[in-house]
Design a protein around this motif. Structure first.
Motif, short mmCIF file in Angstrom:
data_model
loop_
_atom_site.label_atom_id
_atom_site.label_comp_id
_atom_site.label_asym_id
_atom_site.label_seq_id
_atom_site.Cartn_x
_atom_site.Cartn_y
_atom_site.Cartn_z
N THR A 94 0.84 -1.19 0.00
CA THR A 94 0.00 0.00 0.00
C THR A 94 0.88 1.25 0.00
OG1 THR A 94 -0.16 0.03 2.42
CG2 THR A 94 -1.86 -1.19 1.22
N VAL A 95 0.30 2.36 -0.46
CA VAL A 95 1.08 3.58 -0.65
C VAL A 95 1.20 4.37 0.65
CG1 VAL A 95 0.34 3.74 -3.05
CG2 VAL A 95 -0.96 4.96 -1.28
N THR A 96 2.25 5.19 0.68
CA THR A 96 2.42 6.13 1.79
C THR A 96 2.42 7.57 1.28
OG1 THR A 96 4.83 5.94 1.60
CG2 THR A 96 3.73 4.49 3.18
N ARG A 97 2.13 7.75 -0.01
CA ARG A 97 1.99 9.09 -0.57
C ARG A 97 0.86 9.06 -1.60
NH1 ARG A 97 7.29 10.82 -3.61
NH2 ARG A 97 8.21 10.08 -1.65
N LEU A 98 0.20 10.20 -1.80
CA LEU A 98 -0.96 10.27 -2.67
C LEU A 98 -0.57 10.84 -4.03
CD1 LEU A 98 -3.59 11.56 -0.08
CD2 LEU A 98 -2.79 9.23 -0.50
N PRO A 105 4.63 10.85 4.44
CA PRO A 105 3.22 10.57 4.14
C PRO A 105 2.39 11.86 4.18
CG PRO A 105 3.67 10.12 6.44
CD PRO A 105 4.97 10.58 5.85
N PRO A 106 1.13 11.82 3.70
CA PRO A 106 0.28 13.02 3.77
C PRO A 106 -0.07 13.36 5.21
CG PRO A 106 -1.01 11.12 3.09
CD PRO A 106 0.42 10.66 3.12
N ASP A 107 -0.45 14.61 5.45
CA ASP A 107 -0.83 15.02 6.80
C ASP A 107 -2.16 15.77 6.78
OD1 ASP A 107 -0.16 17.48 5.70
OD2 ASP A 107 1.76 17.62 6.76
N ARG A 108 -2.59 16.17 7.97
CA ARG A 108 -3.89 16.84 8.10
C ARG A 108 -3.89 18.19 7.37
NH1 ARG A 108 -9.07 15.90 10.41
NH2 ARG A 108 -10.19 17.62 9.47
N ALA A 109 -2.76 18.87 7.39
CA ALA A 109 -2.68 20.17 6.71
C ALA A 109 -2.97 20.02 5.22
CB ALA A 109 -1.30 20.78 6.93
N TYR A 110 -2.54 18.90 4.64
CA TYR A 110 -2.80 18.65 3.21
C TYR A 110 -4.29 18.56 2.94
CZ TYR A 110 -2.89 15.95 -1.17
OH TYR A 110 -3.15 15.50 -2.45
N PHE A 111 -5.03 17.89 3.82
CA PHE A 111 -6.48 17.78 3.65
C PHE A 111 -7.16 19.12 3.92
CE2 PHE A 111 -5.68 13.35 3.40
CZ PHE A 111 -6.82 12.76 2.88
N ASP A 112 -6.70 19.84 4.94
CA ASP A 112 -7.31 21.13 5.25
C ASP A 112 -7.10 22.13 4.11
OD1 ASP A 112 -8.10 20.14 7.68
OD2 ASP A 112 -6.40 20.97 8.79
N GLU A 113 -5.92 22.09 3.51
CA GLU A 113 -5.60 23.01 2.44
C GLU A 113 -6.43 22.74 1.18
OE1 GLU A 113 -1.78 24.21 -0.40
OE2 GLU A 113 -1.50 22.99 1.41
N ASN A 114 -6.63 21.47 0.85
CA ASN A 114 -7.32 21.12 -0.38
C ASN A 114 -8.83 20.96 -0.23
OD1 ASN A 114 -5.14 20.44 -2.61
ND2 ASN A 114 -4.33 19.66 -0.67
N ARG A 115 -9.31 20.84 1.01
CA ARG A 115 -10.76 20.76 1.27
C ARG A 115 -11.45 19.74 0.35
NH1 ARG A 115 -13.34 24.13 4.27
NH2 ARG A 115 -15.22 24.03 2.97
N PHE A 116 -10.92 18.51 0.39
CA PHE A 116 -11.50 17.45 -0.42
C PHE A 116 -12.96 17.21 -0.04
CE2 PHE A 116 -6.91 16.18 -0.29
CZ PHE A 116 -6.63 16.52 -1.61
N PHE A 117 -13.79 16.91 -1.03
CA PHE A 117 -15.21 16.68 -0.82
C PHE A 117 -15.86 17.86 -0.09
CE2 PHE A 117 -12.99 12.57 -0.84
CZ PHE A 117 -13.58 11.98 -1.96
N GLU A 118 -15.43 19.06 -0.52
CA GLU A 118 -15.95 20.32 0.02
C GLU A 118 -15.72 20.45 1.52
OE1 GLU A 118 -20.02 20.51 -1.17
OE2 GLU A 118 -19.52 20.86 -3.29
N GLY A 119 -14.69 19.80 2.02
CA GLY A 119 -14.35 19.90 3.43
C GLY A 119 -15.31 19.18 4.36
N ARG A 120 -16.11 18.26 3.83
CA ARG A 120 -17.14 17.59 4.64
C ARG A 120 -16.70 16.24 5.19
NH1 ARG A 120 -22.47 18.75 0.81
NH2 ARG A 120 -22.43 21.05 0.98
#
Length: 243
Positions: A94-98, A105-120
């Motif tokens: 399995t991967v450790t990078r997207l 590996p990815p971190d929470r800041a990456y998700f907060d910055e990109n707001r995937f699925f409209e941040g939901r």
């Protein structure tokens, strides 16, 4: 019959001297070799890496839990399989990078910055996903999407493992991807992240093709009863074919 005039004690002493000389000669020949072997042994103990790679049990990636394969099957069937698909190739770990340019590996800041699925996305879902992408896990022959598949390790097809997963009873031809690419590259997966209720799941899947094209997706699934369904997809990266 004549007898020797040499006393028996002197004969014994002479034999003893000859024997000792032979032993000393043997020791002079063998001691350098013994010293060399002993020195080599000490060096290996001091630097185990010098003895060559030794795989320890604790260094081997843990296997992916069996309950996650149902969701992998859903993603493959819905996003990649067509009636022309004859073989699926899957990265063993399995991967450790997207994606090719992703942080490892990815971190929470990456998700907060990109707001995937409209941040939901639920915070606990993201937290579980991030936790499971910190290190690789080993995928095993537990897929059941009805097409032969082979694993890839270090860029090489594993031999001779070819698996044909049975088609699930609830699967029908209409579940095949309607907009899937005509060819499938090597698929790579993350572990499956779950929320605390285990009724939402998040998976990353990458499709890396030999011509340099491909794409990476985040796939969001919801569970109703025992059935998992893909509800949304985010495209993380796209690579065009090299001309």
């Amino acid at each position: 019959m004549q007898t020797s005039d040499v006393p028996s004690g002197e004969i014994g002493s002479g034999l003893t001297i000859v024997l000792l000389q032979a032993i000393l000669t043997c020791m002079r020949m063998t001691l350098p070799l013994a010293h060399l072997l002993l020195t080599s042994f000490v060096l290996v103990l001091a630097d185990p890496a010098g003895a060559g790679p030794v795989e320890r049990a604790e260094d081997r990636p843990e296997p992916v839990p069996p309950e996650e394969y149902t969701l992998y099957d859903q993603v493959i069937q819905t996003k990649f399989l067509t009636s022309r698909t004859s073989l699926v190739m899957i990265e063993r770990l399995t991967v450790t990078r997207l994606g090719p340019e992703g942080k490892d590996p990815p971190d929470r800041a990456y998700f907060d910055e990109n707001r995937f699925f409209e941040g939901r996305l639920e915070p606990d879902l993201v937290a579980d996903f991030l936790l499971k992408t910190r290190r690789p896990f080993r995928l095993e022959a537990k897929f059941h999407f009805g097409v032969p598949y082979r694993f890839v390790s270090d860029g090489e097809l594993e031999e001779p493992e070819v698996s044909l997963g049975p088609i699930p009873a609830e699967f029908s031809p209409t579940d095949l991807a309607q907009d899937a690419p005509p060819t499938i590259g090597i698929l790579e997966f993350s572990r499956v992240g779950f929320n605390r209720r285990e009724d939402q799941a998040l998976i990353y899947v990458g499709d890396n093709r030999p011509d340099g094209s491909g794409a990476g997706l985040l796939v969001l699934l919801h569970r109703r009863g025992r059935v998992w369904t893909i509800v949304n997809t985010e495209v993380l990266w796209v690579a065009r074919r090299e001309e």
